[in-house]
Scaffold this active site. Structure first.
Site, PDB file in Angstrom:
ATOM      1  N   ARG A  96       0.799  -1.049   0.508  1.00  0.00           N
ATOM      2  CA  ARG A  96       0.219   0.030  -0.219  1.00  0.00           C
ATOM      3  C   ARG A  96       0.805   1.191  -0.518  1.00  0.00           C
ATOM      4  O   ARG A  96       0.797   2.861  -0.321  1.00  0.00           O
ATOM      5  CB  ARG A  96      -0.966  -0.175   1.335  1.00  0.00           C
ATOM      6  CG  ARG A  96      -1.410  -1.037   1.126  1.00  0.00           C
ATOM      7  CD  ARG A  96      -2.848  -0.997   1.994  1.00  0.00           C
ATOM      8  NE  ARG A  96      -3.938   0.192   2.454  1.00  0.00           N
ATOM      9  CZ  ARG A  96      -4.307   0.616   3.459  1.00  0.00           C
ATOM     10  NH1 ARG A  96      -4.616  -0.547   4.259  1.00  0.00           N
ATOM     11  NH2 ARG A  96      -4.686   1.887   3.431  1.00  0.00           N
ATOM     12  N   LYS A 102       2.301 -19.028   7.299  1.00  0.00           N
ATOM     13  CA  LYS A 102       1.301 -19.828   8.226  1.00  0.00           C
ATOM     14  C   LYS A 102       1.025 -18.182   8.981  1.00  0.00           C
ATOM     15  O   LYS A 102       2.399 -17.373   8.947  1.00  0.00           O
ATOM     16  CB  LYS A 102       2.270 -20.841   8.955  1.00  0.00           C
ATOM     17  CG  LYS A 102       3.146 -20.334  10.187  1.00  0.00           C
ATOM     18  CD  LYS A 102       3.568 -20.988  11.228  1.00  0.00           C
ATOM     19  CE  LYS A 102       4.634 -20.296  11.963  1.00  0.00           C
ATOM     20  NZ  LYS A 102       4.336 -19.953  13.607  1.00  0.00           N
ATOM     21  N   HIS A 136       8.860 -22.453   6.900  1.00  0.00           N
ATOM     22  CA  HIS A 136      10.086 -22.522   7.343  1.00  0.00           C
ATOM     23  C   HIS A 136      10.545 -23.692   7.781  1.00  0.00           C
ATOM     24  O   HIS A 136      12.041 -23.806   7.365  1.00  0.00           O
ATOM     25  CB  HIS A 136      10.801 -20.888   6.944  1.00  0.00           C
ATOM     26  CG  HIS A 136      11.001 -21.131   8.840  1.00  0.00           C
ATOM     27  ND1 HIS A 136       9.537 -20.531   9.340  1.00  0.00           N
ATOM     28  CD2 HIS A 136      11.588 -21.119   9.781  1.00  0.00           C
ATOM     29  CE1 HIS A 136      10.061 -20.289  10.873  1.00  0.00           C
ATOM     30  NE2 HIS A 136      10.906 -20.568  10.914  1.00  0.00           N
ATOM     31  N   LYS A 195      14.700 -26.386   6.271  1.00  0.00           N
ATOM     32  CA  LYS A 195      16.232 -25.716   6.920  1.00  0.00           C
ATOM     33  C   LYS A 195      16.850 -27.410   6.713  1.00  0.00           C
ATOM     34  O   LYS A 195      16.196 -28.628   6.372  1.00  0.00           O
ATOM     35  CB  LYS A 195      15.855 -26.428   8.448  1.00  0.00           C
ATOM     36  CG  LYS A 195      14.934 -25.182   9.025  1.00  0.00           C
ATOM     37  CD  LYS A 195      15.318 -25.012  10.174  1.00  0.00           C
ATOM     38  CE  LYS A 195      14.902 -23.428  11.572  1.00  0.00           C
ATOM     39  NZ  LYS A 195      15.597 -22.739  10.782  1.00  0.00           N
ATOM     40  N   GLU A 217      13.832 -22.081  22.501  1.00  0.00           N
ATOM     41  CA  GLU A 217      14.117 -20.182  22.105  1.00  0.00           C
ATOM     42  C   GLU A 217      14.754 -19.903  23.103  1.00  0.00           C
ATOM     43  O   GLU A 217      13.854 -19.580  24.611  1.00  0.00           O
ATOM     44  CB  GLU A 217      12.953 -19.427  20.817  1.00  0.00           C
ATOM     45  CG  GLU A 217      12.522 -21.036  20.013  1.00  0.00           C
ATOM     46  CD  GLU A 217      11.450 -19.970  19.616  1.00  0.00           C
ATOM     47  OE1 GLU A 217      11.894 -19.097  18.569  1.00  0.00           O
ATOM     48  OE2 GLU A 217      10.017 -20.346  19.828  1.00  0.00           O
ATOM     49  N   ASP A 249       1.397 -21.830  17.416  1.00  0.00           N
ATOM     50  CA  ASP A 249       2.524 -20.935  16.296  1.00  0.00           C
ATOM     51  C   ASP A 249       3.357 -22.049  17.064  1.00  0.00           C
ATOM     52  O   ASP A 249       4.161 -21.878  15.552  1.00  0.00           O
ATOM     53  CB  ASP A 249       3.008 -20.160  17.675  1.00  0.00           C
ATOM     54  CG  ASP A 249       3.666 -18.844  17.520  1.00  0.00           C
ATOM     55  OD1 ASP A 249       3.539 -18.739  15.847  1.00  0.00           O
ATOM     56  OD2 ASP A 249       5.109 -18.798  17.596  1.00  0.00           O
ATOM     57  N   HIS A 289       5.332 -26.471  12.947  1.00  0.00           N
ATOM     58  CA  HIS A 289       6.780 -27.122  13.456  1.00  0.00           C
ATOM     59  C   HIS A 289       7.530 -28.086  14.006  1.00  0.00           C
ATOM     60  O   HIS A 289       7.482 -28.788  13.952  1.00  0.00           O
ATOM     61  CB  HIS A 289       7.590 -25.828  14.025  1.00  0.00           C
ATOM     62  CG  HIS A 289       8.080 -25.082  13.524  1.00  0.00           C
ATOM     63  ND1 HIS A 289       7.683 -24.514  11.736  1.00  0.00           N
ATOM     64  CD2 HIS A 289       7.628 -23.208  13.728  1.00  0.00           C
ATOM     65  CE1 HIS A 289       7.023 -23.116  12.094  1.00  0.00           C
ATOM     66  NE2 HIS A 289       7.807 -22.180  12.868  1.00  0.00           N
TER      67      HIS A 289
END
Length: 491
Positions: A51, A151, A181, A185, A219, A238, A243
């Site tokens: 935009r 996603k 993604h 890997k 993480e 999530d 994953h």
């Protein structure tokens, strides 16, 4: 020896949301690296669409800054950026209105014969439908066109089905690339090579020889920058639903008849559909609190999202089973969380003890252990039992056979392609092997929804855990009740 470079066919790539964070940090830098690697022909065109009312020159400057921010000593330098930018243009348009669509159509019509067209929806799911409808209305897509969607693929089974139906109204399943993604890997793809390329492992890959399997994605980062989305989603939606589910499928699926997109995805769907429901006492949810001893300036989860009563989990661990002939009776333990002690993605395959030890009780218990490190320090470690050196009898000790990709593969191992590099190249070539199919997404939500509904009905709240820890203590109890322990988060 360097791998042989096979350029893709000429293509036009339109990135809707081209000024956004994902496009600037991941998609465009990945395109630049593949361009420098010689994978793109001269005729490639990359069109950013958003935009923002900016010029192509302004956009090129934005792209150049984004690419430079991702460069490192192992990858290509900045010398190729000017040549890359010659292939980049920009169109200002609105996904919900007709503004800007005619200029985009005019740009795409400049080249004949018509090259492959890839439309990357780097936008929120709410815009997938309007974009698909306008691509169809303005005649920008044909049977060779592809759309790429990121996603989350819905928030639950109902919304996932609605999203699939929206896309299916304008595109066939073989045109839709649902990108996760994690599947791009190198080490994730190596799961299939390890399993199906080595006679050493596959005969033992079943409940007769495997005691249990652990999958950990830990993480160190929190949820800053994703507060609104994450507090609605949580770790289950999530990370676990997509994953970790994908890692579980690759580690547990049956050998496909051939390395073909639908053959591979057929086997993955079978795994998801064979998953048992998860019992309430086999689930541990957590939410990160202050660091131990009150040290550190970091905000707690609730402070970060600005919701002092949030019951969203930033950590989840669970135990499940796969009810099929291969895995009946073998438990799978999955966990993921934020603000943990170390960043680590690892799969641990723990084999059973030998049925009888000829060395006596004093030799202790020894079992083989295959550790597949996805990140960091990608590689494989196989623990084997040997005699401890020296006199004094047959004393046994476990030692690792360690293979680090960086060491074994030299320069190629130190600088593996980014996940988006592989996935973008595959989508241009029309290879859907590493992309999720619609029925796969629906099956994953069909397993996930009852778990979430269960803890909501019970009024469960997440257990607090310290930042910089391995997660809530109840997750350790989940394993100890079975006489096992977690492996895989190492500071």
């Amino acid at each position: 020896m360097a791998p042989r470079v096979i350029p893709v066919d000429p293509f036009d790539l339109v990135i809707f949301g081209g000024t956004g964070d994902l496009a600037q940090r991941k998609i465009l830098p990945a395109l630049y690296r593949r361009f420098c690697g010689g994978h793109f022909p001269e005729e490639v065109r990359i069109i950013g669409a958003a935009r923002a009312d900016i010029s192509t020159e302004d956009y090129r400057q934005m792209v150049a800054e984004g690419v430079k921010a991702t460069l490192n000593e192992h990858g290509p330098g900045a010398a190729g950026i000017p040549e890359f930018l010659r292939r980049v243009t920009y169109v200002s348009l609105d996904a919900r209105e007709d503004r800007g669509w005619e200029p985009l159509a005019a740009q795409l019509a400049e080249v004949e014969p018509r090259p492959i067209r890839v439309f990357y929806f780097s936008v929120g799911p709410g815009l997938f439908g309007p974009l698909a409808e306008r691509l169809h209305r303005h005649g920008l897509s044909d049977e060779d066109s592809r759309i790429v969607v990121e996603k989350p693929f819905g928030h639950d089974l109902q919304s996932a089905k609605a999203l699939n139906a929206t896309l299916a109204a304008h595109f066939t399943e073989n045109q839709i690339y649902r990108i996760d993604h994690y599947l791009g890997k190198e080490t994730v793809q190596n799961l299939m090579a390890i399993r199906f390329g080595n006679m050493l492992f596959e005969p033992l890959w079943n409940s007769q020889y495997v005691d249990h399997i652990q999958i950990t994605v830990a993480e160190t980062v929190g949820v800053a920058g994703r507060e609104e989305y994450y507090d609605r989603a949580g770790a289950m939606r999530d990370m676990m639903q997509n994953h970790l589910m994908q890692l579980l499928c690759l580690i547990a699926m049956e050998p496909p008849a051939k390395f073909d997109p639908d053959a591979v995805r057929d086997e993955k769907v079978k795994v998801i559909r064979a998953l048992d429901p998860v019992e309430p006492y086999h689930i541990v949810r957590g939410q990160y609190n202050a660091a131990a001893g009150g040290k550190g300036p970091d905000l707690t989860y609730r402070e970060t999202v600005g919701n002092p009563r949030s019951s969203t989990e930033s950590y989840i661990a669970l135990k499940t089973h796969i009810s099929n002939w291969r895995w009946a009776g073998t438990p799978f333990y999955l966990r993921t969380g934020k603000r943990l002690v170390a960043r680590s993605s690892v799969i641990n395959v723990l084999f059973k003890d030998a049925p009888h030890s000829i060395f006596g009780e004093e030799a202790g218990r020894h079992a083989n252990h295959l550790k597949i490190r996805l990140q960091p320090n990608e590689g494989i470690t196989l623990s084997v039992t040997i005699k401890e050196p020296g006199p004094g009898g047959m004393r046994l000790v476990d030692v690792p056979l360690d293979m680090s990709f960086a060491t074994a593969l030299g320069a190629d191992g130190k600088n593996p392609p980014d996940a988006y590099e592989r996935l973008i190249t595959d989508m241009i070539r029309g290879n859907q092997t590493l992309f999720m199919r619609g029925d796969e997404v629906a099956a994953a939500w069909a397993w996930t929804d009852p778990i979430i509904a269960g803890w909501q009905a019970r009024g469960d709240v997440p257990k607090p855990y310290d930042m910089g820890s391995t997660g809530p203590g109840d997750a350790d109890l989940l394993m100890r009740r079975d006489g096992r322990e977690w492996r895989g988060i190492n500071p």
